[in-house]
Design a protein around this motif. Sequence first.
Motif, PDB file in Angstrom:
ATOM      1  N   CYS A  37      -4.578  11.612   2.195  1.00 54.32           N
ATOM      2  CA  CYS A  37      -4.513  13.172   1.772  1.00 54.32           C
ATOM      3  C   CYS A  37      -3.366  13.569   0.915  1.00 54.32           C
ATOM      4  N   LEU A  38      -2.095  13.249   1.149  1.00 56.42           N
ATOM      5  CA  LEU A  38      -1.017  13.539   0.412  1.00 56.42           C
ATOM      6  C   LEU A  38      -0.907  13.214  -0.858  1.00 56.42           C
ATOM      7  N   THR A  39      -1.233  11.994  -0.960  1.00 63.60           N
ATOM      8  CA  THR A  39      -1.159  11.294  -2.174  1.00 63.60           C
ATOM      9  C   THR A  39      -2.283  12.202  -3.095  1.00 63.60           C
TER      10      THR A  39
ATOM     11  N   TRP B 216      -2.053   8.622  10.706  1.00 65.04           N
ATOM     12  CA  TRP B 216      -1.172   8.693   9.276  1.00 65.04           C
ATOM     13  C   TRP B 216      -1.681   7.942   8.356  1.00 65.04           C
ATOM     14  N   GLY B 217      -2.819   7.120   8.459  1.00 61.00           N
ATOM     15  CA  GLY B 217      -3.368   6.670   7.342  1.00 61.00           C
ATOM     16  C   GLY B 217      -4.216   7.527   6.470  1.00 61.00           C
TER      17      GLY B 217
ATOM     18  N   VAL C 186       0.868  -0.996   0.060  1.00 60.56           N
ATOM     19  CA  VAL C 186      -0.017  -0.061  -0.047  1.00 60.56           C
ATOM     20  C   VAL C 186       0.942   1.335   0.238  1.00 60.56           C
ATOM     21  N   GLY C 187       1.914   1.198   1.008  1.00 57.70           N
ATOM     22  CA  GLY C 187       2.900   2.241   1.054  1.00 57.70           C
ATOM     23  C   GLY C 187       3.397   2.593  -0.482  1.00 57.70           C
ATOM     24  N   GLY C 188       3.870   1.414  -1.382  1.00 53.81           N
ATOM     25  CA  GLY C 188       4.474   1.619  -2.420  1.00 53.81           C
ATOM     26  C   GLY C 188       3.355   2.429  -3.499  1.00 53.81           C
TER      27      GLY C 188
ATOM     28  N   PHE D  31       5.934  10.281   5.287  1.00 51.00           N
ATOM     29  CA  PHE D  31       6.510  10.387   4.002  1.00 51.00           C
ATOM     30  C   PHE D  31       6.682   9.099   3.396  1.00 51.00           C
ATOM     31  N   PHE D  32       6.006   8.218   3.710  1.00 51.03           N
ATOM     32  CA  PHE D  32       5.934   6.977   3.068  1.00 51.03           C
ATOM     33  C   PHE D  32       7.069   6.136   3.418  1.00 51.03           C
ATOM     34  N   ALA D  33       8.173   6.197   4.008  1.00 57.12           N
ATOM     35  CA  ALA D  33       9.138   5.315   4.044  1.00 57.12           C
ATOM     36  C   ALA D  33       8.707   4.268   5.324  1.00 57.12           C
ATOM     37  N   LYS D  34       8.203   4.727   6.393  1.00 59.49           N
ATOM     38  CA  LYS D  34       7.816   3.758   7.233  1.00 59.49           C
ATOM     39  C   LYS D  34       6.660   2.978   6.700  1.00 59.49           C
ATOM     40  N   LEU D  35       5.891   3.470   5.931  1.00 61.38           N
ATOM     41  CA  LEU D  35       4.778   2.670   5.428  1.00 61.38           C
ATOM     42  C   LEU D  35       5.269   1.525   4.647  1.00 61.38           C
TER      43      LEU D  35
END
Length: 248
Positions: free
Chosen positions: A229-231, A223-224, A143-145, A196-200
């Motif tokens: 929202c950032l995407t 954070w979900g 999902v993060g990718g 900013f996605f790295a941890k995800l």
Amino acid sequence: MIQELRRIWTAPLPWLLVLGPTALNGVLALFQRRYGPERYWSFVGQFWDKLGLAAVAALILTVCLSLTDRDRSCQTESLMLTTRLGRKHLFLRRLLACALCPFLLALLLSAGNFLCGLTLSGGLSIPENWAASYLGHTLLAGVGGSLLALAACGLCELFRSLPVAFLLTAVVLVFSTLAPDLKGEPLDLYILANGFFAKLIRGRALTGWASYSPPWGWEWCLWGPWHLCLTALCVGWAVRKRKERNQW
């Protein structure tokens, strides 16, 4: 979208990104089994911390951004702009393909790493609840990718520049990855590490001011939606710019 996915997966790079990290982690697992068998399965489960993250990031920064910028790089953009609906449909299909590609890569990497670890385990039993945790990390990584790929492709379309999108995505991802995994860190580092996605993509437990058990916990309630929202902001801004340029 199927055509775009076929174009991606018929290239050698995605398969190299599957085989390379899996093989390298297998070699490191051999040393772990020999010198620290009590932590063998823990080591196998930490695949996403480094190698998995690097593979997904490499796919997004090369294959996905290249697919988004294909019309400009191949000088066929003027031809696409002569169609009324083709340019919109092509853009959306490529966005969907770029979102699905990292998720598929995460599943392939996870399956390859697990099978490699199982083959090299030498009879070491899998700890209880290990499989559920590993599956959770895999889904988070996928999902993060996917979200990062959409955001990066949105930036590429927004700035109409692959190098700019590459640098912005790479810099944010590197700083997010290197942010300290310590509780009680300053607020700015806490946001940088988790937002900013790295941890995800790493499938990691979020770190900060609360105790947290991977891969799920209450902090994902914050954070979900933040990642979504950032995407959506990156993609929505790119769509708005395309409409302003009469390319929608």
